[in-house]
Design an enzyme around this catalytic site. Sequence first.
Site, PDB file in Angstrom:
ATOM      1  N   GLU A  35       0.846  -1.208   0.000  1.00  0.00           N
ATOM      2  CA  GLU A  35       0.000   0.000   0.000  1.00  0.00           C
ATOM      3  C   GLU A  35       0.880   1.256   0.000  1.00  0.00           C
ATOM      4  OE1 GLU A  35      -3.185  -0.198   2.914  1.00  0.00           O
ATOM      5  OE2 GLU A  35      -4.023  -1.966   1.934  1.00  0.00           O
ATOM      6  N   GLU A  65      -4.869  -8.697  -0.300  1.00  0.00           N
ATOM      7  CA  GLU A  65      -5.607  -8.398   0.942  1.00  0.00           C
ATOM      8  C   GLU A  65      -7.071  -8.285   0.571  1.00  0.00           C
ATOM      9  OE1 GLU A  65      -4.238  -5.328   3.648  1.00  0.00           O
ATOM     10  OE2 GLU A  65      -2.139  -5.812   3.200  1.00  0.00           O
TER      11      GLU A  65
HETATM   12  O1  AHR Z   1      -4.857  -6.053   7.117  1.00  0.00           O
HETATM   13  C1  AHR Z   1      -4.749  -4.891   7.875  1.00  0.00           C
HETATM   14  C2  AHR Z   1      -4.134  -3.733   7.115  1.00  0.00           C
HETATM   15  O2  AHR Z   1      -4.960  -3.361   6.059  1.00  0.00           O
HETATM   16  C3  AHR Z   1      -2.813  -4.008   6.426  1.00  0.00           C
HETATM   17  O3  AHR Z   1      -1.737  -3.876   7.280  1.00  0.00           O
HETATM   18  C4  AHR Z   1      -2.762  -2.946   5.371  1.00  0.00           C
HETATM   19  O4  AHR Z   1      -2.003  -3.327   4.272  1.00  0.00           O
HETATM   20  C5  AHR Z   1      -4.221  -2.718   5.036  1.00  0.00           C
HETATM   21  O5  AHR Z   1      -4.552  -1.388   5.014  1.00  0.00           O
END
Ligand code: AHR
Length: 531
Positions: free
Chosen positions: A202, A336
């Site tokens: 991110e 994610e």
């Molecule tokens: O999964 C929790 C968080 O969500 C992670 O650390 C980040 O990459 C995302 O914003």
Amino acid sequence: MVRSSYTLTKFVSIVTLGLIILFCRLPVLAQDKVQLSVDTTKPGPKIDRNIFGQFAEHLGYGVYEGIWVGPDSKIPNTRGIRNDVVAALKALKVPNVRWPGGCFADEYHWRKGIGTRIVTLNPNWGGVIEPNTFGTHEFMDFIDQVGSQAYLSINVGSGTPQEAAEWLEYLTAAQPTTLAKERAANGHPAPYKIPMLGIGNESWDCGGNMTPEYYLRQLTIYSRFVRNLNPAQQGKDQMLKIAVGPGGGEARWTEWTDTIMKAWEKRQWSWDMQGLSMHNYTVINWENKFVSVGFGEKEYSQILKETLKMEELVNKHSAIMDKYDPQKKIALIVDEWGSWYAPLPGSNPGFLVQQNSMRDAILAALNLNIFARHADRVRGANIAQMINVLQAMIMTDKEKMVLTPTYHVFKMYLPFQDATFMPVTFNAGTYTTGDISLPRVDAIAAKDSSGKLWLELTNVDPNKPVEIEASVAGLNAQSASGETLTAPKVDSVNTFDTPNTVTPKPVNVKIQNGKLTIKLDPKSVTVVAIS
Ligand code: AHR
């Protein structure tokens, strides 16, 4: 006598009325049987097993307590890693585990987690102590015990290309370099395998708030210098380098994907990548998140409607990727995804602890089906996260462990790992509640390497069963059996005291003249084997 003839007349009229009602209802019942067909004569792409990947960040009780209890713990463990969790994950055939983050990755300095450990803090997630006890060797031991593979996220936000390059040399060098000798001295003479490498996390947000152009410069540098030196991982078994890609639904992500993909198309010999990541959580309001337990049909349908946006996102970013990469060389890795609800009352809000209900089981199935339908481009995905954090597979409390409804979905989907996608057609109409309408049924099918056909069916409707009549072109179906996952309520959960509220049970599949009939319970996930 008069009384008994009156009773008889009353009985006859009730039966007649019943019959009339039944006959009037028959066309509706017949109509309610959904015709579904699987075409095994038109096989699609392979469903990459990496779409069933997991994610373990140093966050809350995800690593410490969830995986690592230390060798001196009373909780049964192997070299500090809890045995119950390893056994449960082994049964899922977890293809890869993404580690050490998440946002944590861009603040992680690997040297603090080898040899003498350096105690630091975890500013992203509650500002708690990070003992670095679980470091490189412990992670590699963990994935080895689970039978999985490493998906390392390297630090681009606060690290340097040199730091990342040295980590990879430490992990993968076979020749006796100083770093390889240090690895051997720390207990692992043989080079490790690192099949997947995430270059930052991110980077548009917690990873350093970079513009697409700035990140692109970082990507080209890290891609050039961070090398996998393991001789067993050259050529076709090379490590996949995965660039940071877009986030959720906002328009600015189009520019991000476009910038990276355009540069990749015009790349010179000195850099490359094999994957582009995408993150998308199911959240309706970040400021006021939905609760994870104690909700009703309204919140059930709202969350499922939100989660189906994954399809639009995959379509949108795949279309941009197609423009620069029509041969689909670059994989879209949704590394994610999952539900993100309000923290459980009494928990540390920085630990992202939530319950996992029947709603999450349906949500998981819908997302996995989206990935499978886009198997030509989506070749990896990592649910967030594996243990005790967000949409977890497993929850632990000291020596106790419970498997969540999402765990059971992943287990039921095992046959789809590396199976060949088969097209499915049906029209089951919609499930409507209030102002929300959703496709009532979702389904995918795939053939495994032994030739067995697998059909997954999700009944989204929380109130009504659905009867499916399935035919299979290209296969003379002789036998079928399967299991189904449902629960009394949309927010039913498994707890340490009642661990089996949401667990799969065998489902009755009738087969006649090559056609299968299956009744899907309301709010259920069903997987059937057909041969
Ligand atoms: O999964 C929790 C968080 O969500 C992670 O650390 C980040 O990459 C995302 O914003």
